[in-house]
Scaffold this motif. Structure first.
Motif, PDB file in Angstrom:
ATOM      1  N   UNK A 154      -7.148 -53.403  -8.419  1.00 13.03           N
ATOM      2  CA  UNK A 154      -6.619 -52.041  -8.409  1.00 13.03           C
ATOM      3  C   UNK A 154      -6.845 -51.364  -9.156  1.00 13.03           C
ATOM      4  N   UNK A 155      -7.711 -49.567  -8.925  1.00 12.37           N
ATOM      5  CA  UNK A 155      -7.689 -48.545  -9.642  1.00 12.37           C
ATOM      6  C   UNK A 155      -6.847 -47.895 -10.133  1.00 12.37           C
ATOM      7  N   UNK A 209      -1.780 -48.634 -19.180  1.00 15.59           N
ATOM      8  CA  UNK A 209      -0.110 -49.492 -20.533  1.00 15.59           C
ATOM      9  C   UNK A 209       0.348 -50.324 -19.915  1.00 15.59           C
ATOM     10  N   UNK A 210       1.091 -50.729 -18.462  1.00 12.48           N
ATOM     11  CA  UNK A 210       1.475 -52.034 -17.748  1.00 12.48           C
ATOM     12  C   UNK A 210      -0.098 -52.494 -18.492  1.00 12.48           C
ATOM     13  N   UNK A 211      -0.957 -52.500 -18.013  1.00 11.83           N
ATOM     14  CA  UNK A 211      -1.214 -53.780 -18.028  1.00 11.83           C
ATOM     15  C   UNK A 211      -2.466 -54.315 -19.570  1.00 11.83           C
ATOM     16  N   UNK A 212      -1.411 -53.140 -20.344  1.00 16.42           N
ATOM     17  CA  UNK A 212      -1.668 -53.474 -22.520  1.00 16.42           C
ATOM     18  C   UNK A 212      -3.576 -52.706 -22.715  1.00 16.42           C
ATOM     19  N   UNK A 213      -3.871 -52.387 -21.320  1.00 16.06           N
ATOM     20  CA  UNK A 213      -5.651 -51.740 -21.791  1.00 16.06           C
ATOM     21  C   UNK A 213      -5.086 -50.459 -23.062  1.00 16.06           C
ATOM     22  N   UNK A 214      -4.573 -49.737 -22.719  1.00 12.75           N
ATOM     23  CA  UNK A 214      -3.936 -48.014 -23.367  1.00 12.75           C
ATOM     24  C   UNK A 214      -3.364 -48.436 -23.298  1.00 12.75           C
ATOM     25  N   UNK A 266      -9.142 -58.405 -15.733  1.00 11.19           N
ATOM     26  CA  UNK A 266      -9.160 -59.388 -14.848  1.00 11.19           C
ATOM     27  C   UNK A 266      -8.184 -58.689 -13.109  1.00 11.19           C
ATOM     28  N   UNK A 267      -9.137 -58.265 -12.411  1.00  7.70           N
ATOM     29  CA  UNK A 267      -8.371 -57.230 -10.822  1.00  7.70           C
ATOM     30  C   UNK A 267      -8.307 -55.504 -11.913  1.00  7.70           C
ATOM     31  N   UNK A 268      -8.015 -55.327 -12.231  1.00  6.91           N
ATOM     32  CA  UNK A 268      -8.002 -53.918 -13.015  1.00  6.91           C
ATOM     33  C   UNK A 268      -8.904 -53.653 -13.323  1.00  6.91           C
ATOM     34  N   UNK A 269      -8.825 -51.394 -13.116  1.00  4.12           N
ATOM     35  CA  UNK A 269     -10.486 -50.893 -13.441  1.00  4.12           C
ATOM     36  C   UNK A 269      -9.830 -48.985 -13.519  1.00  4.12           C
ATOM     37  N   UNK A 270      -9.802 -48.949 -14.879  1.00  5.39           N
ATOM     38  CA  UNK A 270      -9.167 -47.142 -15.029  1.00  5.39           C
ATOM     39  C   UNK A 270     -10.233 -46.874 -14.862  1.00  5.39           C
TER      40      UNK A 270
END
Lengths: 379, 71
Positions: free
Chosen positions: A134-135, A146-151, A254-258
């Motif tokens: 998911x991008x 935010x949902x993924x806790x990256x920011x 894991x499975x995510x990129x922004x």
């Protein structure tokens, strides 16, 4: 851009856009890099170019004008058409584009992002889409990150609140971009005039918001336009916020990129982010294509994206985040002193205008009262 | 907990620009398409969104005020 490149590489891609129409309403000043830079990412189409930029003018609070001829330095886009062109390219490449469909949550399995939950605004129906990766390219809101806790949310010190009119007036610059500084004009930011074709310009300003702020960006802009362009006709209004902070520690999970502003990839000093977002998206697509081919979209497999970004554009974002903190807290008097020194620099031939941060640093060395304030930038 | 004031959106002023959800630490604000949704259960009246709004579309209003009072 990620969807275009991945679809061209043969990967199935779906692009979700929560707004009913791609690119609208516009939330952008629309000035960006030059035609050569843009052509690295997509074929130039005059339909989405409003004006060419061939000069820049900086107006200090006391009225001193720094002007420089910069032939072909950039363009002002029609951002609505530009975004629609990107979506058309994605469709042509084989990606599916779903406007009016909002990502409302992430599907998580064993600590990895395994897809998204989506709400179709037209039907009210919610559904799930599973994906290898998911991008998150959802701009300043960055709800995916935010949902993924990256920011997390931006503090008021890390955002510019901005307002802009597309105005029609007689004495607008044709191919010169203008920047106005000063606390009475745009406290903690600047005002801009970007040409949009004969007799048209984007006139806007961004400020660092404060709970104690006495005037909103809209009120400040109304004052600016009334003083600078009395009788101007307002053709459109644009509002928005831009991130003014340093790059994220990591843009992958894991499975995510922004990508883009969701990954704090815009220039924190100017607020501009179009070229950086294209650059980030191209890099992301390369890393993702490699990871997807190997069947591993874990955070470690996506790590080269962080590494390459940090070595290239990311380092300039770090530098500009520090400059922003310094520059926007200067008093009008200090800005005037700096402008006086910069005038000498801007009249010197051979400066690389892309290195304006370096030029600014060198100028600061020549303003005794500012050297101490700028010590964290200089050393 | 009942707070004496609550966040109110003047929908006619909102330009769906997303500055307010970007600074909302509690997740009380969400731009659903072009419509700003406010979850008053999550909002703790920190004022950040009011400061960030470029067009003053958000404000705090006394809880006791009724629609009739406002009209």
């Amino acid at each position: 851009m990620v969807a275009i490149r991945l679809a061209r590489a043969g990967f199935k891609s779906i692009l979700f856009e929560k707004r009913p129409r791609i690119g609208l309403p516009v939330r952008c000043g629309e000035a960006t890099g030059n035609r050569t830079e843009l052509a690295r990412f997509l074929p130039i189409d005059e339909k989405w170019i409003s004006a060419d930029i061939n000069a820049a003018r900086l107006i200090a609070p006391g009225g001193r004008i720094l002007e420089r001829s910069l032939p072909g330095i950039g363009v002002v886009l029609d951002r609505g058409r530009f975004d629609q062109a990107l979506a058309d390219l994605a469709r042509t490449a084989g990606a599916e584009v779903r406007p009016d469909n909002e990502v409302i949550d992430l599907i998580e399995e064993n600590g990895s992002v395994a897809g998204v939950r989506v709400r179709d605004h037209a039907s009210g129906r919610s559904y799930q889409v599973r994906a290898a990766v998911t991008v998150g390219a959802d701009g300043i809101e960055c709800s995916v990150g935010r949902r993924a806790g990256l920011t997390r949310h931006l503090g008021l010190a890390d955002i510019h609140s901005a307002f802009q009119y597309l105005i029609e007036a007689d004495d607008l610059p044709l191919d010169t971009i203008e920047f106005y500084t000063g606390r009475s004009i745009a406290p903690g930011g600047y005002a801009w005039v970007f040409p949009k074709g004969p007799g048209l310009a984007n006139v806007g300003l961004g400020i660092q918001p404060s709970p104690a702020g006495v005037a909103s960006p809209q009120e400040l802009l109304d004052r600016f336009v009334a003083g600078r362009y009395p009788g101007a006709r307002i053709r459109a209004t644009v509002a928005g916020g831009t991130s003014g902070t340093k790059p994220l520690k990591t843009m992958v999970a894991d499975g995510l990129l922004l990508v883009g502003e969701a990954a704090h990839q815009n220039n924190p000093l100017s607020g501009g982010g179009i070229m950086n977002a294209l650059e980030g998206a191209a890099l992301a697509a390369d890393v993702l294509a490699e990871a997807l081919s190997r069947g591993d979209t874990g955070a470690r497999a996506l790590e080269p994206y962080n590494r390459h970004w940090a070595r290239t554009v990311g380092s300039s974002i770090h530098k500009n985040a520090r400059l922003r903190k310094f520059f926007y807290q200067l008093s009008d008097h200090e800005l005037d002193d700096l402008a006086a020194v910069l005038q000498g620099f801007t009249h010197r031939s051979g400066d690389n205008v892309q290195d304006y941060a370096e030029i600014l640093k060198n100028a600061l060395m020549k303003v005794p009262g500012l050297v101490w304030k700028a010590r964290k930038l200089l050393w | 907990m009942v707070t004496p004031e609550r966040l109110v959106l003047e929908a006619g002023r909102c330009l769906s620009c997303a500055a307010c959800p970007a600074v909302c630490h509690s997740g009380a604000l969400n731009l659903a398409g072009l419509i700003l949704e406010i979850d008053l259960e999550l909002c703790d009246n920190c004022l950040s969104c009011i400061a960030a709004c470029p067009v003053r579309a958000l404000r705090l209003e006394n809880n006791a005020k009724t629609d009739t009072d406002r009209s």
